[in-house]
Design a protein around this motif. Sequence first.
Motif, mmCIF file in Angstrom:
data_model
loop_
_atom_site.group_PDB
_atom_site.id
_atom_site.type_symbol
_atom_site.label_atom_id
_atom_site.label_comp_id
_atom_site.label_asym_id
_atom_site.label_seq_id
_atom_site.Cartn_x
_atom_site.Cartn_y
_atom_site.Cartn_z
ATOM 1 N N UNK A 36 0.856 -1.191 0.000
ATOM 2 C CA UNK A 36 0.000 0.000 0.000
ATOM 3 C C UNK A 36 0.889 1.236 0.000
ATOM 4 N N UNK A 37 0.586 2.173 -0.880
ATOM 5 C CA UNK A 37 1.324 3.437 -0.939
ATOM 6 C C UNK A 37 0.324 4.576 -1.134
ATOM 7 N N UNK A 38 0.742 5.775 -0.774
ATOM 8 C CA UNK A 38 -0.187 6.911 -0.824
ATOM 9 C C UNK A 38 0.554 8.179 -1.235
ATOM 10 N N UNK A 160 1.328 8.419 -6.794
ATOM 11 C CA UNK A 160 0.918 7.233 -6.043
ATOM 12 C C UNK A 160 1.476 5.964 -6.680
ATOM 13 N N UNK A 161 1.444 5.881 -8.003
ATOM 14 C CA UNK A 161 1.986 4.710 -8.701
ATOM 15 C C UNK A 161 3.496 4.629 -8.521
ATOM 16 N N UNK A 162 4.174 5.769 -8.613
ATOM 17 C CA UNK A 162 5.631 5.787 -8.394
ATOM 18 C C UNK A 162 5.973 5.329 -6.982
ATOM 19 N N UNK A 163 5.185 5.772 -6.007
ATOM 20 C CA UNK A 163 5.424 5.379 -4.616
ATOM 21 C C UNK A 163 5.201 3.882 -4.434
ATOM 22 N N UNK A 225 -6.186 15.976 0.038
ATOM 23 C CA UNK A 225 -6.618 15.072 -1.029
ATOM 24 C C UNK A 225 -5.528 14.026 -1.236
ATOM 25 N N UNK A 226 -5.927 12.783 -1.359
ATOM 26 C CA UNK A 226 -4.924 11.720 -1.507
ATOM 27 C C UNK A 226 -5.389 10.668 -2.498
ATOM 28 N N UNK A 227 -4.409 10.002 -3.108
ATOM 29 C CA UNK A 227 -4.640 8.842 -3.959
ATOM 30 C C UNK A 227 -3.911 7.663 -3.319
#
Length: 238
Positions: A36-38, A160-163, A225-227
């Motif tokens: 899980x990453x954010x 988010x995808x990079x994280x 705001x977060x993804x």
Amino acid sequence: MQFLRLSAPIALLTASLATSSAALANEQLYNQVSLRAEAYQEVAHDQMEVTLYTEEQNTDPAQLATQITKTLNSAVKSARQQPQINVRMGNRRSYPVHDEKDKKIIAWRERAEIRLESTDFSALSALTGKLLQSLKMANMQFSIAPKTRTNSEDALLKEAIDAFQARAQLVTEAFGSKDYKVVNLNLSSSGFARPPIYARSNKMMMAMSDESAVTPEVEAGSSQVSIIADGVIEIAQP
């Protein structure tokens, strides 16, 4: 006899398929890790909504309804003179007022709301101050406009995808491997609203005379705001 001879191969084939399916299921779960990453950012509230209301009491319900409607129509007419402000009717309800023994209806009371929404804080604050001469304030709240939220979420998608990829690589190396593949990945958005600050809320809530109107001064606040990238990776055998 021919039927009996064919039964054994069919049974063996069924057992073989069941064994292969079980082995495949176990193989799919092998070396799989949930991650899980954010990615998040603070976004200033750029939309303001004000709910105003009028409430009256009268022994004649028809006269009461007429009085309430007249007050609302006047407020709506003033609000619609400003096209940058969205005007909507809110809740409206009436109920009986009973005597002290709660047996006899002695009057009727009615309350009706008007809701104003805009991204132009100055215009809406000025209009609110004007309408508070005849109405009362029920609520004032701030939020992120839909278009602003969508733009913020789109900007956070890549982060988010990079994280997620960075964390996946870190876990892969911790297991002594160099390669991994993504089994599944879910992207979702969320937001946390921080309370707004009302600079002169005492003046906004007070009853004002016809000679003066106080313009509410506000600090709208912000939301986070977060993804969230939530998924499963499969680590290659070292």
